[in-house]
Write an enzyme that holds these catalytic residues in place. Sequence first.
Site, short mmCIF file in Angstrom:
data_model
loop_
_atom_site.label_atom_id
_atom_site.label_comp_id
_atom_site.label_asym_id
_atom_site.label_seq_id
_atom_site.Cartn_x
_atom_site.Cartn_y
_atom_site.Cartn_z
N GLY A 113 -7.29 21.27 5.63
CA GLY A 113 -6.07 21.10 6.41
C GLY A 113 -6.40 21.02 7.89
O GLY A 113 -7.47 21.43 8.34
N CYS A 114 -5.46 20.50 8.66
CA CYS A 114 -5.71 20.33 10.10
C CYS A 114 -5.84 21.68 10.81
O CYS A 114 -6.81 21.94 11.52
CB CYS A 114 -4.64 19.46 10.73
SG CYS A 114 -2.93 19.95 10.37
#
Length: 307
Positions: A113-114
């Site tokens: 995920g970012c």
Amino acid sequence: MSKTVFIDGAVGTTGLEIAERLSGRAEFTILSLDEARRKDDAARKEALNAADFVILCLPDDAARAAVAMIDNPQVRVIDASSAHRVADGWTFGFPELIGAELVARATRVSNPGCYPTGFLALVAPLVRAGLLPADWPYTVNAVSGYSGGGKALIERFETDGDIAFRAYGLTLDHKHLPEMQIHAGLVHAPVFAPSVVPAHRGMVVEVPLPLAAIEGAADVAALRAALTEFYAGSPIVTVHEGPESELLLRRSGAPTDRLELYVFGSPEGTQARLIALLDNLGKGASGAAVQSLNLMAGLPETTGLRL
């Protein structure tokens, strides 16, 4: 010989940016479906099983369904959703943390995920080295451009010019928490405070550390030195020495696949701020997927990246 790539979810933000990074590259041929066939499960299944590499840019449930459609054992998959980030049989697609050779050999890779990319880049090496304890209740304060929220959030920010700041994840059960905890080797899930500002792209992820209260924590210089050594030679991750007086997230920020790390400390050394700057659509999504694809295809990992 060119390898075929099918991007399932190619018209979304992540899929479009992956396609841009692969555009014009002789190493890959993109398999595509027209508008009508994109929603035809039979056509999708055919493409999913015909490609050398599949990149899933779908919601979690749809990503799981797509994986279930694949019955060709030769197909290798990169999933940009959060569906498989802590799942058995999947390799976490963060080469700097787990080793490029593991990603290169993998048949199933889950894109980080970012927000976790920033958090894990800062915390995981330090916990692994014993410079920060695994049982501390860490907090993560983060702000992102609105492009990470998908089409609905993009439209909301671009049509409502009055939004200055959006805090969310207020139920404290954000889907990023499992990968943050597990891949950092933590006893407790961190307290995660994500937010969005009116910039299209870009992200700041911060982990504040009250060092004087953390038993066994190393000092600021040791934390910075450890991160510098851990990422030495990385063409993507840079640990900065400072002394910056401010860090900016610009509305006009250009796309980048870099990851910038900082360690700031108070004059007396009792407090520290670990900060990561990245593009939520770059190293936080599409750039990371292309980096893994390069490795899996036996290519230099930075080929086609925006560095």
